[in-house]
Design a protein around this motif. Structure first.
Motif, mmCIF file in Angstrom:
data_model
loop_
_atom_site.group_PDB
_atom_site.id
_atom_site.type_symbol
_atom_site.label_atom_id
_atom_site.label_comp_id
_atom_site.label_asym_id
_atom_site.label_seq_id
_atom_site.Cartn_x
_atom_site.Cartn_y
_atom_site.Cartn_z
ATOM 1 N N ARG A 58 58.559 -17.281 129.604
ATOM 2 C CA ARG A 58 57.319 -17.649 128.923
ATOM 3 C C ARG A 58 57.126 -16.806 127.665
ATOM 4 O O ARG A 58 57.406 -15.619 127.662
ATOM 5 N N ASP A 60 54.455 -15.865 126.313
ATOM 6 C CA ASP A 60 53.312 -14.911 126.335
ATOM 7 C C ASP A 60 53.601 -13.677 127.191
ATOM 8 O O ASP A 60 52.733 -12.855 127.433
ATOM 9 N N PRO A 62 55.946 -10.115 128.246
ATOM 10 C CA PRO A 62 56.429 -8.941 127.508
ATOM 11 C C PRO A 62 57.684 -9.303 126.704
ATOM 12 O O PRO A 62 58.576 -9.985 127.209
ATOM 13 N N LEU A 191 53.976 -12.975 143.178
ATOM 14 C CA LEU A 191 53.455 -12.343 141.957
ATOM 15 C C LEU A 191 54.238 -11.076 141.618
ATOM 16 O O LEU A 191 54.418 -10.739 140.452
ATOM 17 N N ASN A 255 70.745 -8.558 141.987
ATOM 18 C CA ASN A 255 69.423 -8.595 141.331
ATOM 19 C C ASN A 255 69.054 -7.244 140.743
ATOM 20 O O ASN A 255 68.022 -7.104 140.091
ATOM 21 N N VAL A 306 41.772 -11.259 136.038
ATOM 22 C CA VAL A 306 41.222 -12.596 135.750
ATOM 23 C C VAL A 306 39.692 -12.586 135.879
ATOM 24 O O VAL A 306 38.978 -13.104 135.025
ATOM 25 N N ALA A 321 48.524 -8.276 133.495
ATOM 26 C CA ALA A 321 48.674 -8.318 134.956
ATOM 27 C C ALA A 321 49.813 -9.293 135.274
ATOM 28 O O ALA A 321 50.089 -10.198 134.494
#
Ligand code: 57M
Length: 359
Positions: A58, A60, A62, A191, A255, A306, A321
């Protein structure tokens, strides 16, 4: 399967008697899961790369994440395959708890797969809607909780850590409680899965912790000595937890920073749900908040961000966040954030295990 077939040979060859021991089968399940992960990991990475199953990044997020664009994702399929196969081979398949944790793992895994696959087909990070994901997870968690309550020896109580014999009898309210724990844990892990190895590390630590909880809860002498709830049959979950920790270790090989592969929602959603189910069965659902403190803090950081953003018309508590992005934007190197979150997880696991004695 293997357990039943080989253990039955103990009448003619006493060596096979060793399969009756949970500790032996847990070790074997872990070695099996680890071997499968190591052998199939490179094969999966090549397959995902060849099919361009790469992570869209994305705009937006970092800036340092942009180099990660195209990293193969859906590596969670490797974790689930090695975990479920090892459990099917070495677990006692007459034990309802073994099937329940596998039901949750597979169910949440399918939701995550559908999300990842949609992102892959669309070529962006817009998978299933949050609403559809939540509904699917709630239905799976509801079915699993209903089946759990059908197990005759399972008590619908919530046990308070640090206190002797203090528990809350929820009756049918245990159903929504259990659903909340499973769906909450699943999304908290999801998350958290935002840096290389950041989610799988605490998942492995939680799996190892609940392996110990399952062993003592399923052992009548140890449960009595430690004055914790005895849950007949819970010991079989050691095999699942051992396989989960080992499957995670195998996945972490690929990973680890800089990641060759991400787990995808097909990994993050089931791993949280499965650990939550083990916590519910072993009557250690409240202490899950401590064992999974990293996941809890990650989720709370989003809720706080949020809520504050909406309350103040655009102000933020954190630079970004979930909280791992906050430290990224403060300039902490990615490996430093990851390893420090692992250290916090290990400390929390040790404190959680201390509740076995401190009561
Ligand atoms: C799950 N997914 C990673 C990867 C992984 C409401 C809001 C907080 C939602 C949240 C969100 O979108 N969460 C989705 C986190 C993503 O990882 C993929 O997703 C799978 C896990 N579900 O397996 O396939 C990115 O994370 C990075 N990554 C690694 N290494 C790994 O081993 O570097 C993942 C695994 C990957 C990769 O960059 O692309 C994610 O972050 O999306 N949204 C966010 O977390 C966004 N936060 C945000 O918008 N904050 C706002 C408000 C809403 C709270 C604010 O602070 O004001 C951040 N994430 C992204 N961009 N991608 C920031 C913006």
């Amino acid at each position: 399967m293997l357990y039943a077939a080989l253990y039955s040979l103990h009448t003619t060859h006493s060596i096979f008697n060793v399969f009756r021991y949970i500790s032996f089968r847990t070790l074997l399940a872990a070695l099996t899961a680890l071997t499968i992960s190591f052998v199939l990991g490179p094969v999966l990475i090549r397959r995902l790369t060849r099919n361009h199953v790469g992570q869209p990044i994305r705009a937006d997020g970092p800036a340092r994440h942009r180099v990660k664009a195209g990293t193969p994702t859906m590596g969670g399929t490797l974790i689930l395959f090695s975990l479920l196969l090892s459990t099917l081979l070495l677990g006692d398949l007459t034990n309802p708890y073994v099937w329940l944790v596998q039901l949750v793992t597979l169910g949440f895994g399918l939701v995550g797969f559908a999300d990842d696959y949609r992102k892959y087909r669309r070529g962006n990070s817009a998978g299933l809607s949050a609403r559809h994901k939540l509904i699917a997870q709630s239905v799976i968690a509801g079915v699993a909780a209903l089946l759990l309550l059908q197990v005759p020896s399972f008590p619908p109580i919530v046990v308070m850590p640090f206190f002797k014999d203090v528990h809350v009898h929820l009756g049918w309210l245990y159903l929504p409680f259990a659903m909340l724990v499973m769906v909450g844990a699943s999304n908290a892990v999801n998350l958290t899965d935002g840096l290389d190895g950041l989610a799988i590390g605490p998942v492995m630590i939680a799996a190892g912790t609940y392996m110990i909880f399952a062993y003592v809860a399923g052992n009548v002498k140890l449960a009595e000595y430690l004055q914790i709830s005895y849950v007949p049959g819970a010991g079989e979950l050691c095999i699942f937890c051992g396989a989960l920790a080992a499957a995670g270790l195998g996945f972490l090989w690929f990973n680890a920073y800089p990641a060759q592969m991400f787990m995808g929602d097909v990994g993050s959603l089931p791993l949280g749900g499965a650990i939550a189910m083990v916590a519910l069965i072993t009557k250690n659902e409240i202490v899950l908040v401590l064992v999974g403190l990293v996941f809890v803090v990650e989720a709370l950081s989003v809720i706080a961000q949020v809520t504050y953003f909406r309350w103040t018309g655009g102000k933020r508590i954190f630079l970004m966040a979930p909280i791992h992005h906050h430290f990224e934007l403060k300039g902490w190197p990615e490996p430093q954030i990851i390893v420090r979150f692992w250290i916090i997880s290990i400390i929390c696991a040790l404190l959680a295990l201390s509740t076995l004695k401190l009561r």
